[in-house]
Design a protein around this motif. Structure first.
Motif, PDB file in Angstrom:
ATOM      1  N   GLY A   9       0.735  -1.172   0.124  1.00  0.00           N
ATOM      2  CA  GLY A   9      -0.124   0.022   0.137  1.00  0.00           C
ATOM      3  C   GLY A   9       0.932   1.072   0.059  1.00  0.00           C
ATOM      4  O   GLY A   9       2.078   1.242   0.544  1.00  0.00           O
ATOM      5  N   ILE A  10       0.497   2.405  -0.773  1.00  0.00           N
ATOM      6  CA  ILE A  10       1.093   3.580  -0.565  1.00  0.00           C
ATOM      7  C   ILE A  10       0.127   4.756  -0.393  1.00  0.00           C
ATOM      8  O   ILE A  10      -1.041   4.813  -0.910  1.00  0.00           O
ATOM      9  N   THR A  11       0.234   5.591   0.628  1.00  0.00           N
ATOM     10  CA  THR A  11      -0.556   6.630   1.242  1.00  0.00           C
ATOM     11  C   THR A  11       0.190   7.705   1.416  1.00  0.00           C
ATOM     12  O   THR A  11       1.436   7.897   1.575  1.00  0.00           O
ATOM     13  N   GLY A  12      -0.448   8.666   1.974  1.00  0.00           N
ATOM     14  CA  GLY A  12       0.128   9.941   2.019  1.00  0.00           C
ATOM     15  C   GLY A  12      -0.929  11.133   2.194  1.00  0.00           C
ATOM     16  O   GLY A  12      -1.697  10.936   1.497  1.00  0.00           O
ATOM     17  N   LEU A 121      -6.146   4.898   3.012  1.00  0.00           N
ATOM     18  CA  LEU A 121      -5.692   3.353   3.161  1.00  0.00           C
ATOM     19  C   LEU A 121      -5.984   2.701   4.584  1.00  0.00           C
ATOM     20  O   LEU A 121      -6.539   1.692   4.482  1.00  0.00           O
ATOM     21  N   TYR A 122      -5.897   3.671   5.738  1.00  0.00           N
ATOM     22  CA  TYR A 122      -5.880   3.290   7.096  1.00  0.00           C
ATOM     23  C   TYR A 122      -7.478   3.354   7.300  1.00  0.00           C
ATOM     24  O   TYR A 122      -8.260   2.493   7.758  1.00  0.00           O
ATOM     25  N   GLU A 123      -8.004   4.610   6.807  1.00  0.00           N
ATOM     26  CA  GLU A 123      -9.467   4.902   7.507  1.00  0.00           C
ATOM     27  C   GLU A 123     -10.752   3.900   6.768  1.00  0.00           C
ATOM     28  O   GLU A 123     -11.721   3.524   7.171  1.00  0.00           O
ATOM     29  N   SER A 124     -10.183   3.503   5.342  1.00  0.00           N
ATOM     30  CA  SER A 124     -11.084   2.587   4.674  1.00  0.00           C
ATOM     31  C   SER A 124     -11.046   1.098   5.334  1.00  0.00           C
ATOM     32  O   SER A 124     -12.044   0.411   4.833  1.00  0.00           O
ATOM     33  N   GLY A 125      -9.992   1.036   5.997  1.00  0.00           N
ATOM     34  CA  GLY A 125      -9.431  -0.573   6.339  1.00  0.00           C
ATOM     35  C   GLY A 125      -9.042  -1.228   5.195  1.00  0.00           C
ATOM     36  O   GLY A 125      -8.614  -2.343   5.299  1.00  0.00           O
ATOM     37  N   ALA A 126      -8.742  -0.534   4.054  1.00  0.00           N
ATOM     38  CA  ALA A 126      -7.998  -1.203   2.867  1.00  0.00           C
ATOM     39  C   ALA A 126      -6.684  -1.838   3.290  1.00  0.00           C
ATOM     40  O   ALA A 126      -6.216  -2.792   2.574  1.00  0.00           O
ATOM     41  N   TYR A 127      -5.874  -1.314   4.264  1.00  0.00           N
ATOM     42  CA  TYR A 127      -4.729  -1.775   4.697  1.00  0.00           C
ATOM     43  C   TYR A 127      -4.667  -2.975   5.141  1.00  0.00           C
ATOM     44  O   TYR A 127      -3.716  -3.875   5.069  1.00  0.00           O
ATOM     45  N   GLN A 128      -5.772  -3.670   5.398  1.00  0.00           N
ATOM     46  CA  GLN A 128      -5.916  -5.002   5.874  1.00  0.00           C
ATOM     47  C   GLN A 128      -5.790  -5.975   4.920  1.00  0.00           C
ATOM     48  O   GLN A 128      -5.478  -7.269   5.088  1.00  0.00           O
ATOM     49  N   GLN A 129      -5.715  -5.571   3.634  1.00  0.00           N
ATOM     50  CA  GLN A 129      -5.668  -6.493   2.205  1.00  0.00           C
ATOM     51  C   GLN A 129      -4.194  -6.683   1.917  1.00  0.00           C
ATOM     52  O   GLN A 129      -3.834  -7.273   0.901  1.00  0.00           O
ATOM     53  N   LEU A 130      -3.370  -5.867   2.585  1.00  0.00           N
ATOM     54  CA  LEU A 130      -1.863  -5.385   2.066  1.00  0.00           C
ATOM     55  C   LEU A 130      -0.926  -6.118   3.046  1.00  0.00           C
ATOM     56  O   LEU A 130      -1.205  -6.272   4.145  1.00  0.00           O
ATOM     57  N   LEU A 160      -6.559  23.409   4.460  1.00  0.00           N
ATOM     58  CA  LEU A 160      -6.260  23.373   5.665  1.00  0.00           C
ATOM     59  C   LEU A 160      -7.449  22.085   6.415  1.00  0.00           C
ATOM     60  O   LEU A 160      -7.444  21.436   7.275  1.00  0.00           O
ATOM     61  N   ALA A 161      -8.754  22.626   5.815  1.00  0.00           N
ATOM     62  CA  ALA A 161      -9.982  21.846   6.087  1.00  0.00           C
ATOM     63  C   ALA A 161      -9.730  20.244   5.585  1.00  0.00           C
ATOM     64  O   ALA A 161     -10.167  19.372   6.406  1.00  0.00           O
ATOM     65  N   ILE A 162      -9.259  20.115   4.596  1.00  0.00           N
ATOM     66  CA  ILE A 162      -8.836  18.820   4.172  1.00  0.00           C
ATOM     67  C   ILE A 162      -7.913  18.016   4.640  1.00  0.00           C
ATOM     68  O   ILE A 162      -7.866  16.919   5.262  1.00  0.00           O
ATOM     69  N   ILE A 163      -6.826  18.766   5.066  1.00  0.00           N
ATOM     70  CA  ILE A 163      -5.680  18.205   5.982  1.00  0.00           C
ATOM     71  C   ILE A 163      -6.290  17.780   7.345  1.00  0.00           C
ATOM     72  O   ILE A 163      -6.021  16.780   7.938  1.00  0.00           O
ATOM     73  N   GLY A 164      -7.234  18.621   7.944  1.00  0.00           N
ATOM     74  CA  GLY A 164      -7.930  18.461   9.058  1.00  0.00           C
ATOM     75  C   GLY A 164      -8.554  17.219   9.394  1.00  0.00           C
ATOM     76  O   GLY A 164      -9.041  16.393  10.351  1.00  0.00           O
ATOM     77  N   LYS A 165      -9.055  16.690   8.079  1.00  0.00           N
ATOM     78  CA  LYS A 165     -10.134  15.498   8.104  1.00  0.00           C
ATOM     79  C   LYS A 165      -9.206  14.333   7.846  1.00  0.00           C
ATOM     80  O   LYS A 165      -9.905  13.206   7.779  1.00  0.00           O
ATOM     81  N   GLN A 166      -7.982  14.465   7.356  1.00  0.00           N
ATOM     82  CA  GLN A 166      -7.180  13.193   7.226  1.00  0.00           C
ATOM     83  C   GLN A 166      -6.463  12.772   8.608  1.00  0.00           C
ATOM     84  O   GLN A 166      -6.011  13.527   9.226  1.00  0.00           O
TER      85      GLN A 166
END
Length: 201
Positions: A9-12, A121-130, A160-166
């Protein structure tokens, strides 16, 4: 068929530079699944997901020509955290199914590893497939400046609003097995080459 193909997985966060890092991996021959782009495609083309979206958000979700009305859906879903959770609960499983089919095809082609790019990747649970996760890291001031250059329609408050939600970059770094530093100080290519060799062996 290669049975031991690694799923990476690759995220950021926004502005971290996930896309450029993924392009470097693609140049080296690694297949990359772009979760965000596929999610948009599936919302318009996957019959099951279309039916689920219509049932959840009403017939106005698709216009008279059958096209997804993104403005309507954004207005409905992003104004209410419960509605956004409802949207994600439909889209993320569809992306998961699509990724499994894509990954199986890449395994059949004999690839040693593949990459799944996803902002959530983490928020969706997708990391569990990786098998392993790479976080692309850049300090927040650098990320803000990049997004404002890239997206002239956004204001600093929007970013800043987008960053705050991640999820915070610090938490992503702690949870990842690998970190690529895209901070405009360290060279990207040697970092990507080192990971490519590690994943290929």
């Amino acid at each position: 068929m290669k049975e031991d193909m690694r799923r990476i997985g690759i995220t950021g966060g926004i502005g971290s530079g996930k896309s450029i890092v993924c392009r470097l991996f693609q140049v080296l021959g690694a297949p990359v699944y772009d979760s965000d782009a596929r999610a948009k495609w599936l919302m318009g083309h996957d019959a099951l997901l279309r039916d689920e979206l219509t049932a959840a958000f009403g017939p106005a979700t698709f216009d008279a020509t059958g096209q997804l009305d993104r403005v309507y859906l954004a207005r409905v879903a992003f104004a209410d955290s419960a509605q956004l959770a409802r949207l994600n609960a439909l889209v993320h499983p569809a992306v998961g199914r699509d990724f499994e089919a894509w990954a199986n095809a890449r395994r059949a082609e004999g690839h040693g590893y593949l990459l799944k790019e996803a902002a959530l990747l983490y928020e969706s649970g997708a990391y569990q497939q990786l098998d392993q996760i790479i976080t692309v890291f850049a300090p927040q001031p650098v990320r803000q400046a990049r997004v404002l250059r890239r997206d002239p329609h956004r204001t600093l408050d929007d970013v800043l609003a987008i960053i705050g939600k991640q999820m915070s970059e610090e938490e992503k770094v702690q949870r990842a097995q690998h970190v690529v530093y895209n901070d405009d100080e360290q060279l990207l290519i040697p970092q990507v080459l080192a990971l490519h060799h590690a994943f290929s062996n």
